[in-house]
Design a protein around this motif. Structure first.
Motif, PDB file in Angstrom:
ATOM      1  N   CYS A  58       0.826  -1.209   0.000  1.00 50.72           N
ATOM      2  CA  CYS A  58       0.000   0.000   0.000  1.00 50.72           C
ATOM      3  C   CYS A  58       0.860   1.257   0.000  1.00 50.72           C
ATOM      4  CB  CYS A  58      -0.932   0.020   1.209  1.00 50.72           C
ATOM      5  SG  CYS A  58      -2.255  -1.212   1.101  1.00 50.72           S
ATOM      6  N   LEU A  59       1.932   1.225   0.822  1.00 48.39           N
ATOM      7  CA  LEU A  59       2.825   2.381   0.886  1.00 48.39           C
ATOM      8  C   LEU A  59       3.494   2.622  -0.452  1.00 48.39           C
ATOM      9  CD1 LEU A  59       4.454   1.903   4.392  1.00 48.39           C
ATOM     10  CD2 LEU A  59       2.904   3.719   3.683  1.00 48.39           C
ATOM     11  N   CYS A  60       3.907   1.561  -1.103  1.00 48.62           N
ATOM     12  CA  CYS A  60       4.554   1.701  -2.416  1.00 48.62           C
ATOM     13  C   CYS A  60       3.575   2.296  -3.431  1.00 48.62           C
ATOM     14  CB  CYS A  60       5.059   0.347  -2.898  1.00 48.62           C
ATOM     15  SG  CYS A  60       6.464  -0.280  -1.946  1.00 48.62           S
ATOM     16  N   LEU A  61       2.321   1.850  -3.371  1.00 48.80           N
ATOM     17  CA  LEU A  61       1.316   2.391  -4.288  1.00 48.80           C
ATOM     18  C   LEU A  61       1.064   3.866  -4.020  1.00 48.80           C
ATOM     19  CD1 LEU A  61      -1.274  -0.540  -4.330  1.00 48.80           C
ATOM     20  CD2 LEU A  61       0.240   0.172  -6.201  1.00 48.80           C
ATOM     21  N   LEU A  62       1.016   4.224  -2.741  1.00 45.20           N
ATOM     22  CA  LEU A  62       0.816   5.632  -2.392  1.00 45.20           C
ATOM     23  C   LEU A  62       1.973   6.483  -2.878  1.00 45.20           C
ATOM     24  CD1 LEU A  62      -0.596   5.266   1.224  1.00 45.20           C
ATOM     25  CD2 LEU A  62      -1.820   6.159  -0.772  1.00 45.20           C
ATOM     26  N   ALA A  63       3.187   5.986  -2.720  1.00 44.42           N
ATOM     27  CA  ALA A  63       4.363   6.724  -3.183  1.00 44.42           C
ATOM     28  C   ALA A  63       4.324   6.880  -4.692  1.00 44.42           C
ATOM     29  CB  ALA A  63       5.635   6.002  -2.752  1.00 44.42           C
ATOM     30  N   ALA A  64       3.919   5.816  -5.385  1.00 40.76           N
ATOM     31  CA  ALA A  64       3.827   5.885  -6.847  1.00 40.76           C
ATOM     32  C   ALA A  64       2.787   6.908  -7.270  1.00 40.76           C
ATOM     33  CB  ALA A  64       3.484   4.510  -7.411  1.00 40.76           C
ATOM     34  N   CYS A  65       1.635   6.930  -6.552  1.00 37.48           N
ATOM     35  CA  CYS A  65       0.600   7.922  -6.860  1.00 37.48           C
ATOM     36  C   CYS A  65       1.120   9.327  -6.641  1.00 37.48           C
ATOM     37  CB  CYS A  65      -0.631   7.696  -5.988  1.00 37.48           C
ATOM     38  SG  CYS A  65      -1.541   6.196  -6.425  1.00 37.48           S
ATOM     39  N   SER A  66       1.893   9.516  -5.565  1.00 43.54           N
ATOM     40  CA  SER A  66       2.459  10.830  -5.270  1.00 43.54           C
ATOM     41  C   SER A  66       3.389  11.282  -6.380  1.00 43.54           C
ATOM     42  CB  SER A  66       3.210  10.786  -3.939  1.00 43.54           C
ATOM     43  OG  SER A  66       3.804  12.026  -3.666  1.00 43.54           O
ATOM     44  N   ASP A  67       4.251  10.355  -6.852  1.00 44.16           N
ATOM     45  CA  ASP A  67       5.165  10.699  -7.943  1.00 44.16           C
ATOM     46  C   ASP A  67       4.402  11.068  -9.196  1.00 44.16           C
ATOM     47  OD1 ASP A  67       7.291  10.259  -6.320  1.00 44.16           O
ATOM     48  OD2 ASP A  67       7.681   8.198  -7.023  1.00 44.16           O
ATOM     49  N   GLU A  68       3.300  10.348  -9.463  1.00 50.92           N
ATOM     50  CA  GLU A  68       2.512  10.638 -10.660  1.00 50.92           C
ATOM     51  C   GLU A  68       1.835  11.990 -10.553  1.00 50.92           C
ATOM     52  OE1 GLU A  68      -1.000   8.604 -13.382  1.00 50.92           O
ATOM     53  OE2 GLU A  68      -0.158   7.536 -11.670  1.00 50.92           O
ATOM     54  N   LEU A  69       1.341  12.319  -9.347  1.00 53.46           N
ATOM     55  CA  LEU A  69       0.724  13.621  -9.150  1.00 53.46           C
ATOM     56  C   LEU A  69       1.719  14.734  -9.401  1.00 53.46           C
ATOM     57  CD1 LEU A  69      -1.444  13.030  -5.959  1.00 53.46           C
ATOM     58  CD2 LEU A  69      -2.284  13.588  -8.248  1.00 53.46           C
ATOM     59  N   ASN A  70       2.951  14.572  -8.878  1.00 51.34           N
ATOM     60  CA  ASN A  70       3.971  15.595  -9.076  1.00 51.34           C
ATOM     61  C   ASN A  70       4.330  15.728 -10.542  1.00 51.34           C
ATOM     62  OD1 ASN A  70       4.188  16.277  -6.369  1.00 51.34           O
ATOM     63  ND2 ASN A  70       5.675  14.653  -5.948  1.00 51.34           N
ATOM     64  N   THR A  71       4.399  14.588 -11.254  1.00 58.07           N
ATOM     65  CA  THR A  71       4.766  14.608 -12.669  1.00 58.07           C
ATOM     66  C   THR A  71       3.675  15.269 -13.501  1.00 58.07           C
ATOM     67  OG1 THR A  71       6.045  12.582 -12.397  1.00 58.07           O
ATOM     68  CG2 THR A  71       5.416  13.177 -14.638  1.00 58.07           C
ATOM     69  N   ASN A  72       2.410  15.004 -13.175  1.00 54.82           N
ATOM     70  CA  ASN A  72       1.293  15.495 -13.972  1.00 54.82           C
ATOM     71  C   ASN A  72       0.888  16.918 -13.615  1.00 54.82           C
ATOM     72  OD1 ASN A  72       1.120  13.087 -15.360  1.00 54.82           O
ATOM     73  ND2 ASN A  72      -0.365  12.203 -13.930  1.00 54.82           N
ATOM     74  N   ARG A  73       1.427  17.458 -12.570  1.00 57.13           N
ATOM     75  CA  ARG A  73       1.020  18.783 -12.123  1.00 57.13           C
ATOM     76  C   ARG A  73       1.415  19.833 -13.165  1.00 57.13           C
ATOM     77  NH1 ARG A  73       3.353  19.742  -6.667  1.00 57.13           N
ATOM     78  NH2 ARG A  73       1.718  18.271  -6.101  1.00 57.13           N
ATOM     79  N   PRO A  74       0.476  20.694 -13.592  1.00 58.06           N
ATOM     80  CA  PRO A  74       0.820  21.703 -14.605  1.00 58.06           C
ATOM     81  C   PRO A  74       1.689  22.804 -14.021  1.00 58.06           C
ATOM     82  CG  PRO A  74      -1.416  22.033 -13.817  1.00 58.06           C
ATOM     83  CD  PRO A  74      -0.930  20.739 -13.198  1.00 58.06           C
ATOM     84  N   TYR A  75       2.444  23.435 -14.895  1.00 59.37           N
ATOM     85  CA  TYR A  75       3.191  24.626 -14.507  1.00 59.37           C
ATOM     86  C   TYR A  75       2.208  25.794 -14.401  1.00 59.37           C
ATOM     87  CZ  TYR A  75       7.360  21.978 -15.847  1.00 59.37           C
ATOM     88  OH  TYR A  75       8.335  21.025 -15.940  1.00 59.37           O
ATOM     89  N   ILE A  76       2.380  26.615 -13.385  1.00 57.66           N
ATOM     90  CA  ILE A  76       1.489  27.759 -13.172  1.00 57.66           C
ATOM     91  C   ILE A  76       1.967  28.941 -14.003  1.00 57.66           C
ATOM     92  CG2 ILE A  76       0.524  29.357 -11.489  1.00 57.66           C
ATOM     93  CD1 ILE A  76      -0.442  26.466 -11.208  1.00 57.66           C
ATOM     94  N   LEU A  77       1.057  29.493 -14.796  1.00 59.75           N
ATOM     95  CA  LEU A  77       1.305  30.706 -15.589  1.00 59.75           C
ATOM     96  C   LEU A  77       0.498  31.834 -14.957  1.00 59.75           C
ATOM     97  CD1 LEU A  77       2.153  32.418 -18.061  1.00 59.75           C
ATOM     98  CD2 LEU A  77       0.238  31.371 -19.308  1.00 59.75           C
ATOM     99  N   THR A  78       1.189  32.819 -14.382  1.00 56.43           N
ATOM    100  CA  THR A  78       0.491  33.926 -13.746  1.00 56.43           C
ATOM    101  C   THR A  78       0.339  35.076 -14.738  1.00 56.43           C
ATOM    102  OG1 THR A  78       0.468  35.437 -11.845  1.00 56.43           O
ATOM    103  CG2 THR A  78       2.631  34.826 -12.701  1.00 56.43           C
ATOM    104  N   THR A  79      -0.840  35.697 -14.752  1.00 52.27           N
ATOM    105  CA  THR A  79      -1.173  36.664 -15.794  1.00 52.27           C
ATOM    106  C   THR A  79      -1.454  38.042 -15.179  1.00 52.27           C
ATOM    107  OG1 THR A  79      -3.515  35.979 -15.743  1.00 52.27           O
ATOM    108  CG2 THR A  79      -2.042  34.821 -17.263  1.00 52.27           C
ATOM    109  N   ALA A  80      -2.701  38.456 -15.110  1.00 48.67           N
ATOM    110  CA  ALA A  80      -3.089  39.737 -14.510  1.00 48.67           C
ATOM    111  C   ALA A  80      -4.572  39.650 -14.181  1.00 48.67           C
ATOM    112  CB  ALA A  80      -2.776  40.894 -15.463  1.00 48.67           C
ATOM    113  N   THR A  81      -5.225  40.804 -14.045  1.00 47.75           N
ATOM    114  CA  THR A  81      -6.637  40.796 -13.698  1.00 47.75           C
ATOM    115  C   THR A  81      -7.463  40.231 -14.854  1.00 47.75           C
ATOM    116  OG1 THR A  81      -6.847  43.070 -14.485  1.00 47.75           O
ATOM    117  CG2 THR A  81      -6.417  42.753 -12.142  1.00 47.75           C
ATOM    118  N   VAL A  82      -8.642  39.743 -14.535  1.00 44.08           N
ATOM    119  CA  VAL A  82      -9.479  39.069 -15.523  1.00 44.08           C
ATOM    120  C   VAL A  82      -9.896  40.012 -16.650  1.00 44.08           C
ATOM    121  CG1 VAL A  82     -11.668  37.858 -15.842  1.00 44.08           C
ATOM    122  CG2 VAL A  82     -10.279  37.404 -13.815  1.00 44.08           C
ATOM    123  N   GLY A  83     -10.012  41.317 -16.378  1.00 38.76           N
ATOM    124  CA  GLY A  83     -10.520  42.250 -17.369  1.00 38.76           C
ATOM    125  C   GLY A  83      -9.558  42.632 -18.478  1.00 38.76           C
TER     126      GLY A  83
END
Length: 380
Positions: A58-83
């Motif tokens: 179970c621990l190994c599966l959780l660690a694998a899920c954690s690695d996948e989450l980190n890998t799949n996480r998008p890069y944040i692009l910060t912009t400005a106000t919505v208008g």
């Protein structure tokens, strides 16, 4: 931290912990903590050993899920106000990345709104965002440690110049003398908006006026508002002038000219004023508004503009930045269909006005297509 104990045996327990990342996303961290409750060596039964083995799986599966989450996480692009233009164009870039890069390369962007360029520099510095869109002057200030940014942002790298950020200084026609920005210098206590407090518009507006020797502190009564509110205040007679640096056409100026027409004037710049600005940061150039760009503006008008700039943290992998740079330029037509401001974007101007060195991924792309790279943008 939320901790859950799962009993494995009478003498050993497994501790699973949930922790929050900077992006407020749940990530799973697991630790196997062996807590010995009896000084004598434990005796393992077959059932106990099976339970321990299952727990470890179970621990190994959780660690694998954690690695996948980190890998799949998008890069944040910060912009400005919505208008403004930053946010919808940033969202368009993020959407294209999820469609074209995520499936094959596991690379994507997620666009967020912000207070604008000054906040974006801070978000990038603190790794709360990995990509950011900045006004050209803020990119120069950030790299050099100038203006409102005291410390050089040495971990920032350039990706590309984007569309032009056009200076829209608008004044009541009754107060116009020669039609250039110097008319702001003749004001005597009238109320003017340079931008929302601590916004990129306010900071760049202050810089332009200071550089041209216009004493806004003594000559003007400054108000602090966003673009749409500024245009409304001008129409209502609460202010006499506004500053709206944005891609053209921009809705706030469209709104003002539609309602007020000849009662307001879009100020131009003299060659001397342009030269004075470029003497400090050589990023501005002439920008011509064709007749009809704004309602009731039925003649050609000239202002100045500097490029908006896409920047990235230096520690982002080369392959990711290469793919994102390539994606932007190969989908320029799509971006132009989404927002009119991007019609200014041209690949041959991708390096115009950049101050920070290119990220290796962006450098790789521009070399690949044969674009000439200025020496100051190469850091190898």
């Amino acid at each position: 931290m939320d901790c859950t104990f799962l009993r494995a045996t009478k003498t050993f327990r497994i501790l699973l912990c949930l922790d929050d990342s900077n992006q407020k996303e749940k990530c799973i961290m697991s630790k196997l903590i062996l807590i010995k409750s009896n000084p004598t060596p434990p005796v393992f039964s077959l059932v106990t050993m099976r339970r321990c083995a299952m727990a470890l799986v179970c621990l190994c599966l959780l660690a694998a899920c954690s690695d996948e989450l980190n890998t799949n996480r998008p890069y944040i692009l910060t912009t400005a106000t919505v208008g403004g233009a930053y946010y919808p164009i940033g969202v368009a870039m993020a959407t294209i990345s999820k469609s074209q890069l995520q499936p094959e390369h596991n690379i994507s962007l997620s666009a967020i709104s912000s207070a604008g360029s000054l906040e974006n520099v801070k978000l990038l510095r603190d790794n709360e965002a990995q990509f950011a869109i900045l006004q050209g002057i803020f990119a120069a200030w950030a790299w050099e440690g100038d203006g409102p940014i005291r410390n050089p942002q040495t971990g920032m790298r350039s990706v590309s110049a984007l569309w032009f950020n056009v200076e829209h200084f608008v004044l009541l026609s009754s107060l116009v003398r020669d039609g250039t920005l110097s008319d702001f210098g003749y004001l005597d206590g009238e109320r003017v908006v340079l931008g929302a407090r601590n916004s990129g518009a306010e900071q760049s507006g202050r810089f332009i006026l200071e550089t041209l020797g216009i004493d806004y502190e003594e000559g003007m009564n400054l108000a602090y508002m966003g673009y749409e509110s500024s245009a409304s205040a001008l129409q209502d007679g609460n202010v006499v002038g506004i500053n709206v640096p944005a891609g053209a056409p921009t809705s706030a100026i469209t709104q003002a000219f539609a309602q007020m027409g000849e009662r307001i004037t879009l100020l131009t710049f003299s060659q001397q004023e342009l030269d004075a600005l470029n003497a400090r940061h050589n990023i501005w150039d002439w920008y011509d508004f064709p007749a009809g760009t704004y309602p009731n503006l039925d003649f050609d008008t000239r202002s100045i503009a500097s490029p908006n700039v896409l920047v990235v943290r230096s520690d982002i992998p080369e392959e990711a930045v290469y793919r994102i740079t390539k994606m932007i330029w190969e989908n320029l037509g799509t971006l132009q269909d989404i927002h009119a401001a991007t019609k200014d974007m041209q690949l041959e101007l991708a390096l115009r006005g950049l101050k920070a060195p290119l990220h290796p991924g962006a450098l790789r792309y521009y070399r690949e297509i044969g674009l000439e790279i200025p020496p100051h943008l190469i850091l190898e």
